[in-house]
Design a protein around this motif. Structure first.
Motif, PDB file in Angstrom:
ATOM      1  N   ILE A  60      61.759 -10.134  30.129  1.00  0.00           N
ATOM      2  CA  ILE A  60      63.059 -10.527  29.592  1.00  0.00           C
ATOM      3  C   ILE A  60      63.623 -11.691  30.390  1.00  0.00           C
ATOM      4  O   ILE A  60      63.354 -11.836  31.584  1.00  0.00           O
ATOM      5  CB  ILE A  60      64.068  -9.355  29.587  1.00  0.00           C
ATOM      6  N   ARG A  61      64.409 -12.500  29.704  1.00  0.00           N
ATOM      7  CA  ARG A  61      65.100 -13.613  30.346  1.00  0.00           C
ATOM      8  C   ARG A  61      66.428 -13.772  29.628  1.00  0.00           C
ATOM      9  O   ARG A  61      66.464 -13.982  28.421  1.00  0.00           O
ATOM     10  CB  ARG A  61      64.279 -14.881  30.252  1.00  0.00           C
ATOM     11  N   ILE A  62      67.506 -13.664  30.383  1.00  0.00           N
ATOM     12  CA  ILE A  62      68.845 -13.846  29.841  1.00  0.00           C
ATOM     13  C   ILE A  62      69.451 -15.040  30.556  1.00  0.00           C
ATOM     14  O   ILE A  62      69.484 -15.082  31.783  1.00  0.00           O
ATOM     15  CB  ILE A  62      69.719 -12.593  30.059  1.00  0.00           C
ATOM     16  N   GLU A  63      69.923 -15.999  29.787  1.00  0.00           N
ATOM     17  CA  GLU A  63      70.532 -17.185  30.378  1.00  0.00           C
ATOM     18  C   GLU A  63      72.012 -17.229  30.031  1.00  0.00           C
ATOM     19  O   GLU A  63      72.411 -16.853  28.934  1.00  0.00           O
ATOM     20  CB  GLU A  63      69.826 -18.442  29.873  1.00  0.00           C
ATOM     21  N   GLY A  90      74.550 -15.413  31.072  1.00  0.00           N
ATOM     22  CA  GLY A  90      75.015 -14.082  30.691  1.00  0.00           C
ATOM     23  C   GLY A  90      76.361 -13.723  31.303  1.00  0.00           C
ATOM     24  O   GLY A  90      76.794 -14.308  32.295  1.00  0.00           O
ATOM     25  N   GLU A 111      66.000 -12.610  35.101  1.00  0.00           N
ATOM     26  CA  GLU A 111      64.620 -12.506  34.645  1.00  0.00           C
ATOM     27  C   GLU A 111      63.952 -11.288  35.265  1.00  0.00           C
ATOM     28  O   GLU A 111      64.131 -11.010  36.442  1.00  0.00           O
ATOM     29  CB  GLU A 111      63.842 -13.744  35.109  1.00  0.00           C
ATOM     30  N   THR A 140      70.879 -17.114  35.170  1.00  0.00           N
ATOM     31  CA  THR A 140      69.599 -16.636  34.648  1.00  0.00           C
ATOM     32  C   THR A 140      69.266 -15.291  35.268  1.00  0.00           C
ATOM     33  O   THR A 140      69.402 -15.088  36.469  1.00  0.00           O
ATOM     34  CB  THR A 140      68.464 -17.632  34.978  1.00  0.00           C
TER      35      THR A 140
END
Length: 182
Positions: A14-17, A19, A48, A46
């Motif tokens: 998973i990768r949330i940018e 957030g 990850e 980010t």
């Protein structure tokens, strides 16, 4: 379609940018525990990790979270029923610095501050229970694991120094450069 949640199994990177965590209950509870005021709305650039899902559980390997409120290491489990078992490592120096940044100059409050070079103090926490009412406690197992890892690393460092400086623990017939002895 009906989903059999108990049979769901996956490995996901998973990768949330860019957030934002808004009113996330464990963070708000952490705010009360650590007296850090800005954990109701936490932003991060980010995030990850590679998570695993099986048996109605989300398994989170150790990861670093760098956010607007604080930086920490986190790992743990999160059930589909919103029960959590998280392990956190937070630098005490960062908490103290953030707490006092806007209030008062630490040198005014404590006098001259001198880094003794011995390292940084880490707070090990375990967060368990229901997501809406988490329980915080000191993570004794996390501390033991950290001490064990540190001792193992120091032992390796000592062996390397003894090998390099004195030729101790070398195989017979070889010098410290690894070349056969004459």
């Amino acid at each position: 379609l009906d989903i059999d949640w108990g049979s769901l199994t996956t490995q996901a990177r998973i990768r949330i940018e860019d957030g934002v965590l808004v009113d996330y209950e464990p963070m708000i509870a952490l705010s009360r525990f650590l007296r850090v005021d800005d954990l109701g709305r936490v932003t991060f650039s980010t995030l990850e990790n590679q998570i695993a899902i099986r048996n109605r559980m989300i398994y989170i390997p150790e990861m670093e979270i760098r956010s607007s409120a604080l930086n920490l290491q986190l790992s743990g489990e999160h059930s589909f029923g919103n029960d959590i078992d998280y392990r956190m490592q937070i630098l005490l120096s960062e908490l103290l610095a953030r707490k006092n940044r806007e209030r008062r100059n630490p040198q005014e409050q404590y006098g001259d501050i001198i880094d003794d070079g011995l390292g940084r103090t880490t707070l090990f926490l375990r967060v368990t229970g229901p997501l809406n009412d988490p329980v915080f406690r000191y993570d004794h197992q996390g501390v033991r694991e950290k001490i064990r890892d540190d001792l193992r690393q120091e032992g390796q460092n000592l062996l390397e120094v003894l090998r390099r400086e004195f030729g101790i623990f070398q195989r017979p017939g070889r010098d410290t450069t690894g070349e056969p002895a004459d």
